[in-house]
Design a protein around this motif. Sequence first.
Motif, mmCIF file in Angstrom:
data_model
loop_
_atom_site.group_PDB
_atom_site.id
_atom_site.type_symbol
_atom_site.label_atom_id
_atom_site.label_comp_id
_atom_site.label_asym_id
_atom_site.label_seq_id
_atom_site.Cartn_x
_atom_site.Cartn_y
_atom_site.Cartn_z
ATOM 1 N N HIS A 138 11.732 -5.211 10.565
ATOM 2 C CA HIS A 138 11.577 -4.955 12.003
ATOM 3 C C HIS A 138 12.936 -4.873 12.699
ATOM 4 C CE1 HIS A 138 7.237 -5.248 11.830
ATOM 5 N NE2 HIS A 138 7.375 -6.344 11.099
ATOM 6 N N GLU A 139 14.008 -4.934 11.887
ATOM 7 C CA GLU A 139 15.352 -4.702 12.404
ATOM 8 C C GLU A 139 15.671 -3.210 12.307
ATOM 9 O OE1 GLU A 139 16.824 -7.100 13.840
ATOM 10 O OE2 GLU A 139 15.600 -8.764 13.091
ATOM 11 N N GLU A 140 16.776 -2.793 12.921
ATOM 12 C CA GLU A 140 17.077 -1.367 13.019
ATOM 13 C C GLU A 140 17.271 -0.703 11.661
ATOM 14 O OE1 GLU A 140 20.513 1.605 14.887
ATOM 15 O OE2 GLU A 140 20.402 -0.492 15.545
ATOM 16 N N ALA A 141 18.084 -1.322 10.794
ATOM 17 C CA ALA A 141 18.379 -0.696 9.501
ATOM 18 C C ALA A 141 18.907 -1.738 8.536
ATOM 19 C CB ALA A 141 19.418 0.424 9.669
ATOM 20 N N MET A 142 18.746 -1.445 7.250
ATOM 21 C CA MET A 142 19.358 -2.264 6.209
ATOM 22 C C MET A 142 19.860 -1.338 5.106
ATOM 23 S SD MET A 142 15.943 -4.039 4.544
ATOM 24 C CE MET A 142 14.895 -3.931 6.015
ATOM 25 N N LEU A 143 20.814 -1.843 4.325
ATOM 26 C CA LEU A 143 21.413 -1.070 3.246
ATOM 27 C C LEU A 143 21.263 -1.825 1.935
ATOM 28 C CD1 LEU A 143 23.269 1.161 2.033
ATOM 29 C CD2 LEU A 143 25.232 -0.219 2.783
ATOM 30 N N ILE A 144 20.820 -1.114 0.902
ATOM 31 C CA ILE A 144 20.726 -1.689 -0.443
ATOM 32 C C ILE A 144 21.621 -0.845 -1.350
ATOM 33 C CG2 ILE A 144 19.210 -2.279 -2.374
ATOM 34 C CD1 ILE A 144 16.890 -2.348 -0.363
ATOM 35 N N GLY A 145 22.676 -1.466 -1.885
ATOM 36 C CA GLY A 145 23.629 -0.704 -2.685
ATOM 37 C C GLY A 145 24.381 -1.584 -3.656
ATOM 38 N N GLY A 146 25.627 -1.223 -3.906
ATOM 39 C CA GLY A 146 26.422 -1.975 -4.862
ATOM 40 C C GLY A 146 26.297 -1.423 -6.265
ATOM 41 N N ASN A 147 26.311 -2.311 -7.245
ATOM 42 C CA ASN A 147 26.339 -1.952 -8.659
ATOM 43 C C ASN A 147 24.943 -1.965 -9.276
ATOM 44 O OD1 ASN A 147 29.495 -2.232 -9.529
ATOM 45 N ND2 ASN A 147 28.966 -3.690 -7.932
ATOM 46 N N GLY A 148 24.799 -1.243 -10.402
ATOM 47 C CA GLY A 148 23.555 -1.298 -11.166
ATOM 48 C C GLY A 148 22.611 -0.161 -10.871
ATOM 49 N N GLN A 149 22.940 1.031 -11.365
ATOM 50 C CA GLN A 149 22.132 2.211 -11.057
ATOM 51 C C GLN A 149 20.673 2.044 -11.467
ATOM 52 O OE1 GLN A 149 23.517 6.462 -11.595
ATOM 53 N NE2 GLN A 149 22.132 6.333 -13.335
ATOM 54 N N ASP A 150 20.422 1.500 -12.669
ATOM 55 C CA ASP A 150 19.040 1.373 -13.146
ATOM 56 C C ASP A 150 18.239 0.424 -12.262
ATOM 57 O OD1 ASP A 150 19.595 3.115 -15.190
ATOM 58 O OD2 ASP A 150 19.906 1.555 -16.698
ATOM 59 N N VAL A 151 18.861 -0.691 -11.877
ATOM 60 C CA VAL A 151 18.192 -1.648 -10.996
ATOM 61 C C VAL A 151 17.918 -1.012 -9.644
ATOM 62 C CG1 VAL A 151 18.407 -3.885 -9.834
ATOM 63 C CG2 VAL A 151 19.233 -3.616 -12.180
ATOM 64 N N ILE A 152 18.893 -0.285 -9.128
ATOM 65 C CA ILE A 152 18.747 0.350 -7.818
ATOM 66 C C ILE A 152 17.644 1.410 -7.845
ATOM 67 C CG2 ILE A 152 19.919 1.893 -6.175
ATOM 68 C CD1 ILE A 152 22.444 0.173 -6.651
ATOM 69 N N ILE A 153 17.520 2.125 -8.953
ATOM 70 C CA ILE A 153 16.436 3.108 -9.074
ATOM 71 C C ILE A 153 15.073 2.411 -9.008
ATOM 72 C CG2 ILE A 153 15.311 4.705 -10.693
ATOM 73 C CD1 ILE A 153 18.097 5.614 -11.542
#
Length: 427
Positions: free
Chosen positions: A398-413
Amino acid sequence: MRAAVIGLGVEGKKAFNSLINHGWDVYASDLNVNVDLSGLDIPKLDMELIKRGDSFSFISSNFVLDIGFTNPDEIDDCDAIAISPSMWGGSFASKIVENGKLLCDVLTKHRDLFTIGITGTNGKTTTVHMLKEILENAGKKVLVGGNGGGGFEGYYDLILEANEKDYDILLVEVCDMTLDFANYCFDFDIVGLTNMGNDHMDVHKTVANYKNSLVRFFKDKNIVIAYNQDFKADFIDSASNSIPYFESQEELQVFGEFNRCNAGLAAAIAIELKIKKSIIKESLNNFKAVAGRLDVYPLNDSLIYIGKTDNSDALASVLAENNFYAIFIGTPRPHEKHRLDILDEVVKYNPEVIVLFPGLDDNFEVAKYRLNSLNYEGRVEIATSLDEIIALVAEFSHEEAMLIGGNGQDVIIDIQERIRLLSQNCN
């Protein structure tokens, strides 16, 4: 035909799998007894395990795999050899080249193809996919691969595949750590540079060294570089010809100014190849983000930006785009301390919440120590599983925006796919 694969890192594993899939017999070895063998296509049946103290061997009908040692007689009996790109420049690699046994010298059909290289710190994979879509929409048969960490098959797979089938264009993603190796293996007709950023400094040591590697790579080549590229004069002096590119002004479905640069590079190369502007425009207009690269999903009142941002420059370019209440960062491997610079960027941005999750390793203590040393005073959360990550995403939705990033392409997928489903169901 029988090939040796020396070193079972990312590229070595891809070479092993590709050789097996192309019908070769393979001898493979790695001196590290603790090498990670996940990702190798090793059959569970019809295989013998032999232990010799700390070392061991897997033996099957079409391969021998030695861990903890290397058998020189096995290598001598092979028709071709695939070495890890990290070994390039050493005495062992030089001996293989002198003997004419490097795989790219045994199979050479790939050097007859019109070859495009895309290198740089960030944006290589997206640019390659953009260009691939443009070329295929123009009716070209394109073989794509290269950088083992880019989600493609590796360099050796390109060599094997090009030897067996007919293609119009070879499109190679070139990791900035393998420039000299790729320069020897392939005959590049055009090379595009996305950007130069703060990554792999454990290898380059300095930006000047990285620049010098690019100068060597660009020598006597037709290069496409940004109009405002750092070290532009050095690169132009080394190249045979240079073409500037600018940010694309097309209507893109991918997010961010950095993707406008990627699209501008893809378009400039396509124009150089005399591809119709209508095909370029339509291809870029319809292009969707590559899995694991930055995409945006609405959830409740929030926008969730998610994609691999594993160096400080990549993260900084995303942080400039919006106001993020929470930032989720995948942790690097313990020895990759240079990648902790991304936490410096996060703290500089000063979000309300920082969430650490296991990207390439469960490297939480080192990351927490870095945050403490930077005097971050906000809320810090540790999410050890996908469910815990999603629970925190729901909490902040319910906040404006969040970012999910960093390392670990497979985890991020994996996270990206779960967020995509949530977005579809909730919005």
